[in-house]
Design a protein around this motif. Structure first.
Motif, PDB file in Angstrom:
ATOM      1  N   ARG A 173      -1.166  -5.141 -30.312  1.00  0.00           N
ATOM      2  CA  ARG A 173      -2.284  -5.352 -31.217  1.00  0.00           C
ATOM      3  C   ARG A 173      -2.584  -6.835 -31.405  1.00  0.00           C
ATOM      4  O   ARG A 173      -3.724  -7.235 -31.637  1.00  0.00           O
ATOM      5  CB  ARG A 173      -1.965  -4.712 -32.574  1.00  0.00           C
ATOM      6  CG  ARG A 173      -3.127  -4.734 -33.565  1.00  0.00           C
ATOM      7  CD  ARG A 173      -2.704  -4.082 -34.865  1.00  0.00           C
ATOM      8  NE  ARG A 173      -1.615  -4.849 -35.487  1.00  0.00           N
ATOM      9  CZ  ARG A 173      -0.921  -4.432 -36.538  1.00  0.00           C
ATOM     10  NH1 ARG A 173      -1.184  -3.241 -37.063  1.00  0.00           N
ATOM     11  NH2 ARG A 173       0.039  -5.164 -37.059  1.00  0.00           N
ATOM     12  N   GLU A 174      -1.571  -7.666 -31.314  1.00  0.00           N
ATOM     13  CA  GLU A 174      -1.710  -9.081 -31.630  1.00  0.00           C
ATOM     14  C   GLU A 174      -2.207  -9.920 -30.454  1.00  0.00           C
ATOM     15  O   GLU A 174      -2.769 -10.995 -30.651  1.00  0.00           O
ATOM     16  CB  GLU A 174      -0.359  -9.642 -32.105  1.00  0.00           C
ATOM     17  CG  GLU A 174       0.241  -8.943 -33.316  1.00  0.00           C
ATOM     18  CD  GLU A 174      -0.554  -9.180 -34.583  1.00  0.00           C
ATOM     19  OE1 GLU A 174      -1.356 -10.132 -34.614  1.00  0.00           O
ATOM     20  OE2 GLU A 174      -0.373  -8.405 -35.543  1.00  0.00           O
ATOM     21  N   ILE A 175      -1.968  -9.474 -29.209  1.00  0.00           N
ATOM     22  CA  ILE A 175      -2.295 -10.268 -28.034  1.00  0.00           C
ATOM     23  C   ILE A 175      -3.535  -9.701 -27.350  1.00  0.00           C
ATOM     24  O   ILE A 175      -3.643  -8.487 -27.138  1.00  0.00           O
ATOM     25  CB  ILE A 175      -1.110 -10.269 -27.037  1.00  0.00           C
ATOM     26  CG1 ILE A 175       0.162 -10.801 -27.708  1.00  0.00           C
ATOM     27  CG2 ILE A 175      -1.444 -11.100 -25.807  1.00  0.00           C
ATOM     28  CD1 ILE A 175       0.062 -12.214 -28.230  1.00  0.00           C
ATOM     29  N   GLN A 176      -4.479 -10.577 -27.002  1.00  0.00           N
ATOM     30  CA  GLN A 176      -5.687 -10.140 -26.319  1.00  0.00           C
ATOM     31  C   GLN A 176      -5.368  -9.670 -24.910  1.00  0.00           C
ATOM     32  O   GLN A 176      -4.471 -10.193 -24.241  1.00  0.00           O
ATOM     33  CB  GLN A 176      -6.713 -11.280 -26.264  1.00  0.00           C
ATOM     34  CG  GLN A 176      -7.220 -11.691 -27.647  1.00  0.00           C
ATOM     35  CD  GLN A 176      -8.413 -12.613 -27.561  1.00  0.00           C
ATOM     36  OE1 GLN A 176      -9.241 -12.495 -26.650  1.00  0.00           O
ATOM     37  NE2 GLN A 176      -8.526 -13.525 -28.517  1.00  0.00           N
ATOM     38  N   ASP A 177      -6.134  -8.696 -24.433  1.00  0.00           N
ATOM     39  CA  ASP A 177      -5.868  -8.098 -23.132  1.00  0.00           C
ATOM     40  C   ASP A 177      -6.018  -9.096 -21.988  1.00  0.00           C
ATOM     41  O   ASP A 177      -5.198  -9.137 -21.081  1.00  0.00           O
ATOM     42  CB  ASP A 177      -6.794  -6.900 -22.899  1.00  0.00           C
ATOM     43  CG  ASP A 177      -6.483  -5.732 -23.825  1.00  0.00           C
ATOM     44  OD1 ASP A 177      -5.327  -5.662 -24.296  1.00  0.00           O
ATOM     45  OD2 ASP A 177      -7.380  -4.908 -24.071  1.00  0.00           O
ATOM     46  N   ASP A 178      -7.074  -9.890 -22.019  1.00  0.00           N
ATOM     47  CA  ASP A 178      -7.342 -10.842 -20.934  1.00  0.00           C
ATOM     48  C   ASP A 178      -7.168 -12.255 -21.474  1.00  0.00           C
ATOM     49  O   ASP A 178      -8.117 -12.886 -21.951  1.00  0.00           O
ATOM     50  CB  ASP A 178      -8.751 -10.633 -20.382  1.00  0.00           C
ATOM     51  CG  ASP A 178      -8.984 -11.408 -19.088  1.00  0.00           C
ATOM     52  OD1 ASP A 178      -8.192 -12.331 -18.812  1.00  0.00           O
ATOM     53  OD2 ASP A 178      -9.962 -11.095 -18.384  1.00  0.00           O
ATOM     54  N   SER A 179      -5.956 -12.748 -21.420  1.00  0.00           N
ATOM     55  CA  SER A 179      -5.678 -14.055 -22.008  1.00  0.00           C
ATOM     56  C   SER A 179      -6.343 -15.182 -21.224  1.00  0.00           C
ATOM     57  O   SER A 179      -6.737 -16.199 -21.799  1.00  0.00           O
ATOM     58  CB  SER A 179      -4.163 -14.289 -22.075  1.00  0.00           C
ATOM     59  OG  SER A 179      -3.578 -13.426 -23.026  1.00  0.00           O
ATOM     60  N   ALA A 202      -9.280 -15.135 -19.692  1.00  0.00           N
ATOM     61  CA  ALA A 202     -10.693 -15.209 -20.090  1.00  0.00           C
ATOM     62  C   ALA A 202     -10.823 -15.747 -21.515  1.00  0.00           C
ATOM     63  O   ALA A 202     -11.723 -16.547 -21.808  1.00  0.00           O
ATOM     64  CB  ALA A 202     -11.337 -13.825 -19.976  1.00  0.00           C
ATOM     65  N   ALA A 203      -9.931 -15.298 -22.387  1.00  0.00           N
ATOM     66  CA  ALA A 203      -9.966 -15.772 -23.779  1.00  0.00           C
ATOM     67  C   ALA A 203      -9.702 -17.271 -23.840  1.00  0.00           C
ATOM     68  O   ALA A 203     -10.379 -18.002 -24.595  1.00  0.00           O
ATOM     69  CB  ALA A 203      -8.936 -15.019 -24.612  1.00  0.00           C
ATOM     70  N   PHE A 204      -8.764 -17.751 -23.033  1.00  0.00           N
ATOM     71  CA  PHE A 204      -8.469 -19.195 -22.998  1.00  0.00           C
ATOM     72  C   PHE A 204      -9.692 -19.973 -22.522  1.00  0.00           C
ATOM     73  O   PHE A 204     -10.049 -21.022 -23.076  1.00  0.00           O
ATOM     74  CB  PHE A 204      -7.277 -19.457 -22.089  1.00  0.00           C
ATOM     75  CG  PHE A 204      -6.975 -20.920 -21.886  1.00  0.00           C
ATOM     76  CD1 PHE A 204      -6.330 -21.639 -22.865  1.00  0.00           C
ATOM     77  CD2 PHE A 204      -7.378 -21.571 -20.724  1.00  0.00           C
ATOM     78  CE1 PHE A 204      -6.063 -22.981 -22.689  1.00  0.00           C
ATOM     79  CE2 PHE A 204      -7.120 -22.896 -20.534  1.00  0.00           C
ATOM     80  CZ  PHE A 204      -6.456 -23.624 -21.519  1.00  0.00           C
ATOM     81  N   ARG A 263     -12.836 -19.161 -22.756  1.00  0.00           N
ATOM     82  CA  ARG A 263     -13.864 -19.193 -23.793  1.00  0.00           C
ATOM     83  C   ARG A 263     -13.529 -20.226 -24.860  1.00  0.00           C
ATOM     84  O   ARG A 263     -14.395 -20.958 -25.357  1.00  0.00           O
ATOM     85  CB  ARG A 263     -13.997 -17.814 -24.443  1.00  0.00           C
ATOM     86  CG  ARG A 263     -14.658 -16.772 -23.543  1.00  0.00           C
ATOM     87  CD  ARG A 263     -15.070 -15.532 -24.348  1.00  0.00           C
ATOM     88  NE  ARG A 263     -13.954 -14.930 -25.052  1.00  0.00           N
ATOM     89  CZ  ARG A 263     -13.173 -13.977 -24.524  1.00  0.00           C
ATOM     90  NH1 ARG A 263     -13.399 -13.556 -23.285  1.00  0.00           N
ATOM     91  NH2 ARG A 263     -12.190 -13.454 -25.219  1.00  0.00           N
ATOM     92  N   ILE A 264     -12.252 -20.301 -25.235  1.00  0.00           N
ATOM     93  CA  ILE A 264     -11.849 -21.205 -26.306  1.00  0.00           C
ATOM     94  C   ILE A 264     -12.039 -22.655 -25.898  1.00  0.00           C
ATOM     95  O   ILE A 264     -12.590 -23.469 -26.637  1.00  0.00           O
ATOM     96  CB  ILE A 264     -10.401 -20.924 -26.722  1.00  0.00           C
ATOM     97  CG1 ILE A 264     -10.309 -19.557 -27.409  1.00  0.00           C
ATOM     98  CG2 ILE A 264      -9.876 -22.012 -27.650  1.00  0.00           C
ATOM     99  CD1 ILE A 264      -8.895 -19.061 -27.601  1.00  0.00           C
ATOM    100  N   VAL A 265     -11.580 -23.014 -24.705  1.00  0.00           N
ATOM    101  CA  VAL A 265     -11.680 -24.413 -24.295  1.00  0.00           C
ATOM    102  C   VAL A 265     -13.113 -24.806 -23.954  1.00  0.00           C
ATOM    103  O   VAL A 265     -13.450 -26.011 -23.950  1.00  0.00           O
ATOM    104  CB  VAL A 265     -10.739 -24.699 -23.094  1.00  0.00           C
ATOM    105  CG1 VAL A 265      -9.301 -24.465 -23.489  1.00  0.00           C
ATOM    106  CG2 VAL A 265     -11.130 -23.871 -21.876  1.00  0.00           C
ATOM    107  N   ALA A 266     -13.961 -23.822 -23.660  1.00  0.00           N
ATOM    108  CA  ALA A 266     -15.358 -24.128 -23.333  1.00  0.00           C
ATOM    109  C   ALA A 266     -16.221 -24.293 -24.576  1.00  0.00           C
ATOM    110  O   ALA A 266     -17.312 -24.833 -24.523  1.00  0.00           O
ATOM    111  CB  ALA A 266     -15.950 -23.040 -22.433  1.00  0.00           C
ATOM    112  N   SER A 267     -15.732 -23.818 -25.715  1.00  0.00           N
ATOM    113  CA  SER A 267     -16.541 -23.862 -26.930  1.00  0.00           C
ATOM    114  C   SER A 267     -16.518 -25.237 -27.575  1.00  0.00           C
ATOM    115  O   SER A 267     -15.685 -26.064 -27.281  1.00  0.00           O
ATOM    116  CB  SER A 267     -16.037 -22.811 -27.922  1.00  0.00           C
ATOM    117  OG  SER A 267     -14.699 -23.064 -28.258  1.00  0.00           O
TER     118      SER A 267
END
Length: 472
Positions: free
Chosen positions: A456-462, A464-466, A468-472
């Motif tokens: 529940r705590e960890i996103q499925d596609d880390s 892709a999530a990473f 998105r975070i560094v691109a924002s």
């Protein structure tokens, strides 16, 4: 009826547990693989088994072009052994303790699957797929056979496992350590007689476990095996001697340990992960081989995980029983894998008084002469985790205060650091003092960690999530 404690056969409608029932369980739970056909019995079979020892059991069809398959790696961890007895891992030692306390006499039957085929003209290496295991072993060894011997006076049987070197078509060199089989053999030899024995290959794991119990002389380990299974072991009389063997075994080698005969045996890769030396040892003359139709040969790679666990867990149960008689504070024990499941013992206690751990250490030394090091820890230490044990030593032990050393004691002759079995013993009290400041030995703890659900705590596609975070 021969002397002993067998009961006559009665009507039964169960399927008797055997090696095949355990292999079927392993297959059903994806814990057994099948090797390619024709693996060499010299080194190669053992190399494949060793490579897989922490992962899966392995069945070798047509090894060395033998029609009889070989199976290895029946156990990869403690959980497999518990599963073979139908209990959770946490109940494994208590199940074994109860079986030792309440043995179940075996039943003698007149006919048995293990005698479907009988060979009286014996040629061991031609008739059986016997592997060579470690690099410098002196040749092929039978490593997973129960050696069943009868007390020459009473007829009561003893069950144990010994390394057995094939030294001729009908000849086997055997290492007899100073235990019950050797006692029976000396009785026979002093009377100028051979000791009738049988080597039993391919049995239910409960029989192998029971053979390793630290039982009293003239306690029949097949009665412990019956109690482990919850039903009597069916036994049948050998064709050439009076020994009774498990009726549902795969293979039996019938023979006699010859009086006044010693021949070279060894070297052989042993449980300490060193070679047991070559020396003149006792000799078995083989009179017959019997087996099931289409039998399976079980082998254990010397010094491998299966070797360690099968010997270690029965000893743990017996040592726990021994310690709890005198020390009610003892809660659990482990013979550590790093200590070869023989030499190093961890003891978990609910400490009741100062000085008690040192008494427990001395009691453990008396439980079995193999024990060389004992570490006593508190209830908050996980004795299945070597890092936890080392942490307890690092933070709760002082050598000038908490160390026990005994020199010149009986130890294992297979320990190369001993002087022909004369060994030093070391005990470590790694427990907290009973009276301390509340925070002095308080273990750190992250609140709520036991309730975290990582799914529940960890996103499925880390990835892709990473991004998105560094691109924002």
């Amino acid at each position: 009826m021969e002397p002993g404690r067998a009961k006559p056969a009665t009507a039964r409608n169960w399927q008797h547990p055997d090696l095949r029932s355990w292999l079927q369980r392993l297959v059903a739970t994806d814990r057994l693989v099948v090797a390619r056909e024709g693996v060499s019995l010299i080194d190669e079979l053992a190399a494949v088994a060793k490579k897989l020892e922490l992962e899966s059991a392995v069945l070798f069809p047509k090894p060395g072009q033998h029609d009889i398959p070989v199976v290895a790696n029946l156990f990869a961890d403690r959980g497999w052994i518990a599963d073979s007895l139908g209990v959770p891992s946490g109940e494994l030692l208590s199940r074994f303790q109860n079986a030792v306390r309440h043995p179940l006499p075996w039943i003698e039957v007149a006919a048995a699957p293990v005698q479907d085929v009988v060979h009286r003209d014996v040629d061991l290496l031609r008739q059986l797929p016997i592997p060579k295991h470690n690099e410098l072993d002196s040749g092929p060894y039978i490593t997973a056979a129960l050696l069943i011997a009868r007390n020459p006076v009473t007829g009561i049987q003893n069950v144990s496992i010994h390394r057995c070197q094939v030294s001729g078509p009908d000849r086997i060199g055997v290492l007899l350590l100073p235990r019950h089989t050797r006692h029976y053999f000396r009785m026979a030899e002093e009377a100028g007689e051979a000791l009738e024995i049988a080597l039993v290959i391919g049995v239910h794991p409960a029989c192998i476990l029971a053979s390793q119990a630290i039982a009293a002389l003239d306690d029949d380990e097949m009665e412990i095996a019956g109690a482990l299974l919850g039903q009597p072991i069916e036994m049948v009389k050998c064709r050439t001697n009076a020994v009774r063997v498990p009726a549902h075994a795969e293979i039996v080698i019938e023979g006699r340990i010859l009086p006044k005969v010693r021949e070279p045996e060894g070297p052989f890769g042993e449980f300490p992960q060193y070679y047991g030396p070559r020396a003149d040892r006792e000799v078995i003359h083989v009179d017959a081989i019997t087996h099931r139709k289409n039998p399976i040969f079980h082998t254990i790679v010397g010094g491998g995980v299966e070797h360690l666990l099968l010997g270690g867990i029965p000893r743990e149960a017996t040592l726990l029983e021994h310690l709890q008689r005198s020390f009610p504070s003892v809660r659990d024990v482990r013979l550590t894998r790093g200590g070869t499941c023989r030499y190093h013992l961890a003891v978990k206690i609910d400490k009741a008084s100062q000085g008690e751990p040192k008494n427990i250490i001395m009691g453990a030394f008396g439980g079995h002469y193999d024990i060389k090091q004992v570490v006593v820890v508190d209830m908050d230490v996980d004795i299945d985790d070597p890092n936890e044990i080392e942490w307890a030593i690092a933070t709760r032990f002082q050598a000038d205060r908490d160390l026990v050393v005994v020199s010149g004691a009986q130890g294992s002759k297979l320990d190369p650091s001993s002087a022909d079995g004369i060994s030093a013993k070391m005990g470590i009290d790694a427990t907290k003092p009973l009276s301390t400041e509340p925070m002095e030995f308080k273990r750190i703890h992250v609140k709520g960690i036991e309730n975290i659900d990582l799914a529940r705590e960890i996103q499925d596609d880390s990835k892709a999530a990473f991004a998105r975070i560094v691109a924002s």
